[in-house]
Write a protein that holds these residues in place. Structure first.
Motif, PDB file in Angstrom:
ATOM      1  N   GLY A  25      44.692  51.216  45.413  1.00 23.56           N
ATOM      2  CA  GLY A  25      43.366  50.991  45.974  1.00 23.56           C
ATOM      3  C   GLY A  25      42.792  49.621  45.681  1.00 23.56           C
ATOM      4  O   GLY A  25      41.720  49.269  46.187  1.00 23.56           O
ATOM      5  N   SER A  26      43.489  48.821  44.873  1.00 21.31           N
ATOM      6  CA  SER A  26      43.030  47.469  44.562  1.00 21.31           C
ATOM      7  C   SER A  26      43.275  46.533  45.739  1.00 21.31           C
ATOM      8  O   SER A  26      44.034  46.848  46.665  1.00 21.31           O
ATOM      9  N   THR A  27      42.641  45.358  45.686  1.00 21.36           N
ATOM     10  CA  THR A  27      42.831  44.344  46.719  1.00 21.36           C
ATOM     11  C   THR A  27      43.408  43.088  46.088  1.00 21.36           C
ATOM     12  O   THR A  27      42.829  42.544  45.151  1.00 21.36           O
ATOM     13  N   PHE A  28      44.553  42.651  46.607  1.00 23.08           N
ATOM     14  CA  PHE A  28      45.202  41.432  46.131  1.00 23.08           C
ATOM     15  C   PHE A  28      45.233  40.410  47.256  1.00 23.08           C
ATOM     16  O   PHE A  28      45.561  40.741  48.400  1.00 23.08           O
ATOM     17  N   VAL A  29      44.898  39.167  46.937  1.00 27.19           N
ATOM     18  CA  VAL A  29      45.099  38.060  47.870  1.00 27.19           C
ATOM     19  C   VAL A  29      46.302  37.281  47.367  1.00 27.19           C
ATOM     20  O   VAL A  29      46.330  36.823  46.218  1.00 27.19           O
ATOM     21  N   TYR A  54      52.368  47.064  49.188  1.00 24.08           N
ATOM     22  CA  TYR A  54      51.539  47.712  50.214  1.00 24.08           C
ATOM     23  C   TYR A  54      51.797  49.220  50.221  1.00 24.08           C
ATOM     24  O   TYR A  54      50.857  50.020  50.353  1.00 24.08           O
ATOM     25  N   SER A  55      53.055  49.606  50.062  1.00 24.54           N
ATOM     26  CA  SER A  55      53.414  51.036  50.093  1.00 24.54           C
ATOM     27  C   SER A  55      52.836  51.796  48.907  1.00 24.54           C
ATOM     28  O   SER A  55      52.743  53.029  48.939  1.00 24.54           O
ATOM     29  N   SER A 157      37.167  43.004  55.501  1.00 22.11           N
ATOM     30  CA  SER A 157      36.960  44.355  54.969  1.00 22.11           C
ATOM     31  C   SER A 157      37.297  45.413  56.012  1.00 22.11           C
ATOM     32  O   SER A 157      37.903  46.446  55.691  1.00 22.11           O
ATOM     33  N   THR A 158      36.916  45.163  57.255  1.00 25.40           N
ATOM     34  CA  THR A 158      37.223  46.106  58.337  1.00 25.40           C
ATOM     35  C   THR A 158      38.728  46.258  58.513  1.00 25.40           C
ATOM     36  O   THR A 158      39.243  47.382  58.661  1.00 25.40           O
ATOM     37  N   LEU A 159      39.444  45.145  58.477  1.00 30.49           N
ATOM     38  CA  LEU A 159      40.901  45.195  58.629  1.00 30.49           C
ATOM     39  C   LEU A 159      41.547  45.939  57.465  1.00 30.49           C
ATOM     40  O   LEU A 159      42.409  46.806  57.667  1.00 30.49           O
ATOM     41  N   LEU A 160      41.120  45.638  56.246  1.00 24.02           N
ATOM     42  CA  LEU A 160      41.706  46.294  55.081  1.00 24.02           C
ATOM     43  C   LEU A 160      41.388  47.782  55.059  1.00 24.02           C
ATOM     44  O   LEU A 160      42.258  48.602  54.723  1.00 24.02           O
TER      45      LEU A 160
END
Length: 286
Positions: A25-29, A54-55, A157-160
């Protein structure tokens, strides 16, 4: 279980499962470019690692450069690449080549590779839907190297939130519609800061932050902001590493808890850095 890095396979360590649970659930750039992009096999390795992360339920934004290929095309067209303080000087002719290479070739190639793993990747540049707006870095009217003015974080945010993996070329336009080349590290840092990413990860062609640039064994695996400032002031961090480290500093000072600098040429580099406690690159924190 082994923690050793191998060119053949990734060995799960005793801490891998807890780290997977931690990052779900984290977000990585992730910023991708440099020598880690030069060969097909290296690209496939990096894309595999990204697909694996991603998986696991990690939200990923991939920001890419492609300086090596830009330089190659400039030479073919008899245009001499120019740099100042580690950043490309982008005249009008160079800007056309930059956009062609980044948006037209590299971006779509990365999308194609991600498609092989059924990842819903979406190729973008900063120009799409005003994802990124820019302003000139220089007062020279013929230098189209830009700085980030604004990030459309709602779009990201919408895309993620809908499980897309945005793949973003480091090209943007200003309010007048002029196109600018933005350093990919700078763009990745700005995006990570704006969306409050859990991590910013820079895939480079060096092991990480080194006490001695000629000695890979001098890798600093964990470093805080005060130590980073000290390394800059004493000249340990120099030349092309300065803008990269400045991007790390910007992210740390703007909502990003940790930044990783790792060698993208190493097989499974992302997985060893993120899913084992031994890691193989440098982790920068406040």
């Amino acid at each position: 279980m082994s923690n050793s890095v191998t060119s053949e396979r990734f060995y799960f360590s005793v801490d891998t499962l807890s780290l997977i649970r931690k990052y779900a659930g984290s977000t990585f750039v992730i910023k991708y470019g440099g020598s880690a992009m030069k060969s097909k096999s290296l690209q496939l390795n990096v894309i595999y690692d990204i697909a694996f992360l991603y998986s696991l339920g990690i939200k990923i934004i991939l920001v890419h450069g492609g300086g090596y290929l830009i330089d190659s095309w400039l030479v073919r067209l008899n245009i001499k690449p120019k740099f100042e303080r580690g950043l490309r000087v982008t005249d009008a002719n160079t800007m056309q080549v930059v956009e062609m290479v980044l948006s037209g070739y590299i971006n779509k190639n990365l999308i194609s590779l991600l498609n092989q793993y059924d990842i819903p990747a979406l190729g973008l540049s900063g120009k799409d839907a005003k994802l990124v707006t820019a302003f000139p870095l220089s007062q020279n009217f013929n230098d189209f190297t830009g700085k980030v003015d604004n990030i459309n974080d709602k779009m990201l945010s919408t895309l993620l939130d809908n499980s897309f993996l945005p793949v973003i070329a480091s090209v943007a336009s200003d309010v007048k519609g002029d196109t600018y080349n933005i350093n990919a590290d700078t763009l990745a840092s700005a995006i990570a800061s704006n969306i409050k990413a859990d991590k910013l990860i820079l895939l480079t062609d060096t092991p990480g932050v080194l006490y001695n640039i000629h000695d890979s064994s001098s890798l600093i695996k964990h470093i805080n902001l005060n130590e980073i400032y000290n390394l800059k002031s004493t000249g340990v961090i120099t030349d092309g590493m300065i803008p990269k480290i400045d991007c790390c500093i910007h992210a740390l000072n703007n909502n990003v808890p940790a930044v990783h600098v790792i060698d993208g040429r190493v097989r499974y580099a992302l997985l060893y850095e993120l899913l084992t406690n031994n890691r193989l690159g440098s982790m920068l924190v406040l």
